[in-house]
Design an enzyme around this catalytic site. Structure first.
Site, PDB file in Angstrom:
ATOM      1  N   ASN A  10       1.746   5.614   3.172  1.00 53.17           N
ATOM      2  CA  ASN A  10       0.571   6.005   2.391  1.00 53.17           C
ATOM      3  C   ASN A  10      -0.206   7.069   3.165  1.00 53.17           C
ATOM      4  O   ASN A  10      -0.904   6.761   4.125  1.00 53.17           O
ATOM      5  CB  ASN A  10      -0.309   4.776   2.125  1.00 53.17           C
ATOM      6  CG  ASN A  10      -1.570   5.124   1.358  1.00 53.17           C
ATOM      7  OD1 ASN A  10      -1.677   6.181   0.738  1.00 53.17           O
ATOM      8  ND2 ASN A  10      -2.539   4.231   1.385  1.00 53.17           N
ATOM      9  N   HIS A 100      -4.969  -0.392  -4.306  1.00 49.76           N
ATOM     10  CA  HIS A 100      -5.197  -0.353  -2.861  1.00 49.76           C
ATOM     11  C   HIS A 100      -6.646  -0.729  -2.569  1.00 49.76           C
ATOM     12  O   HIS A 100      -7.553  -0.457  -3.359  1.00 49.76           O
ATOM     13  CB  HIS A 100      -4.888   1.045  -2.320  1.00 49.76           C
ATOM     14  CG  HIS A 100      -4.878   1.123  -0.830  1.00 49.76           C
ATOM     15  ND1 HIS A 100      -6.029   1.271  -0.087  1.00 49.76           N
ATOM     16  CD2 HIS A 100      -3.855   1.063   0.068  1.00 49.76           C
ATOM     17  CE1 HIS A 100      -5.719   1.298   1.197  1.00 49.76           C
ATOM     18  NE2 HIS A 100      -4.408   1.178   1.316  1.00 49.76           N
ATOM     19  N   GLU A 172      -2.368  -6.715   2.066  1.00 50.68           N
ATOM     20  CA  GLU A 172      -3.093  -5.852   3.000  1.00 50.68           C
ATOM     21  C   GLU A 172      -4.470  -6.459   3.267  1.00 50.68           C
ATOM     22  O   GLU A 172      -5.416  -6.229   2.510  1.00 50.68           O
ATOM     23  CB  GLU A 172      -3.210  -4.420   2.467  1.00 50.68           C
ATOM     24  CG  GLU A 172      -3.695  -4.278   1.033  1.00 50.68           C
ATOM     25  CD  GLU A 172      -4.432  -2.964   0.784  1.00 50.68           C
ATOM     26  OE1 GLU A 172      -4.381  -2.064   1.622  1.00 50.68           O
ATOM     27  OE2 GLU A 172      -5.088  -2.868  -0.264  1.00 50.68           O
TER      28      GLU A 172
END
EC number: 5.3.1.1
Length: 261
Positions: A10, A100, A172
């Site tokens: 990313n 995200h 994450e």
């Protein structure tokens, strides 16, 4: 079931299209073709780099793939600034990030919007890489597992079992994004195992066994080996280290089981 590892880079809001070409060339030079049999490697550049990356990947017949960092939940229309999944598919993208933590935090994207974007990606034959994770205060009170399972349910709401089977999930932990802090291998396994269990409830245990679950958060050459060796961790979403071609290639080699070239 054996799931092929996936390493995704990313790039966030870094690198213009000239720099993107140089980085992809460096990755390709640093990662011999033999490793691609054991690990899938993809890069996620800014939108403005995608055409340049496509031209290089196609022209040089590179084995790495590429994708985008976000997409619109809409296919077409008066949505100023949005980028359609249909456009990304035409550019040859294979993957797209959805949900995200930086999108959730800075753009107030909730689970319902993430679910709509996930559906839009699948509609356009893109593989959504759906991100979930907890803030530090949630972990400190011991609610990180239930939080991630709830976020997973919301982010996949409305999808059929077949569609869920075509999604990649990333755990994450927000407290580990760009901070230098990293979850231990045991921490990553705990949550990734819980994610797979929840996928089994949402789809079926059989589908859950096919879905790749990645870890993301301050990955580097020192910690990735232990993390991806965990039973329910199938690779990594790499941030800062993905901007260094040689280092990113090293992470892919480690995920493939080595040896280093």
């Amino acid at each position: 079931m054996s799931r092929k590892s996936l390493i995704a880079g990313n790039w966030k809001m870094n690198l213009n299209h000239f720099e993107a070409i140089a980085l992809v060339q460096k990755i390709a030079f640093s990662l011999p073709d033999k490793y691609y049999d054991k690990v899938d490697v993809t890069v996620l550049p800014p939108f403005t780099d995608l055409r340049s990356v496509q031209t290089l990947v196609d022209g040089d017949k590179l084995r790495l793939t590429y994708g985008a960092q976000d997409l619109s939940q809409h296919d077409l229309g008066a949505y100023t600034g949005d980028i359609s999944g249909a456009f990304l598919a035409k550019l040859g993208c294979s993957f797209v990030l959805v949900g995200h933590s930086e999108r959730r935090t800075y753009h107030d994207e909730g689970d319902a919007l993430v679910a709509a974007k996930t559906a839009a990606a699948l509609k356009n034959s893109l593989t959504p890489i759906v991100c979930i994770g907890e803030y530090l205060e949630i972990r400190e009170v011991g609610e990180h597992v239930s939080h991630c399972q709830n976020q997973l349910r919301g982010s996949l709401a409305g999808l059929s079992p077949e569609q869920i089977g075509n999604v990649v999930i990333v755990y994450e932990p927000v407290w580990a994004i760009g901070t230098g802090r990293v979850a231990s291998a045991a921490d990553a396994q705990e949550v990734c195992e819980a994610i797979r269990k929840e996928l089994g409830a949402l789809a079926s245990p059989q589908v859950a066994e096919t879905v790749r679950v990645l870890y993301g958060g301050s990955l580097n050459a020192k910690n990735i080996g232990d993390i991806v060796a965990q039973q329910d961790v199938d690779g990594g979403l790499v941030g800062g280290a993905s901007l260094d071609g040689a280092q990113f290639a090293t992470l892919a080699v480690i995920a493939a089981g080595g040896p280093l070239p």
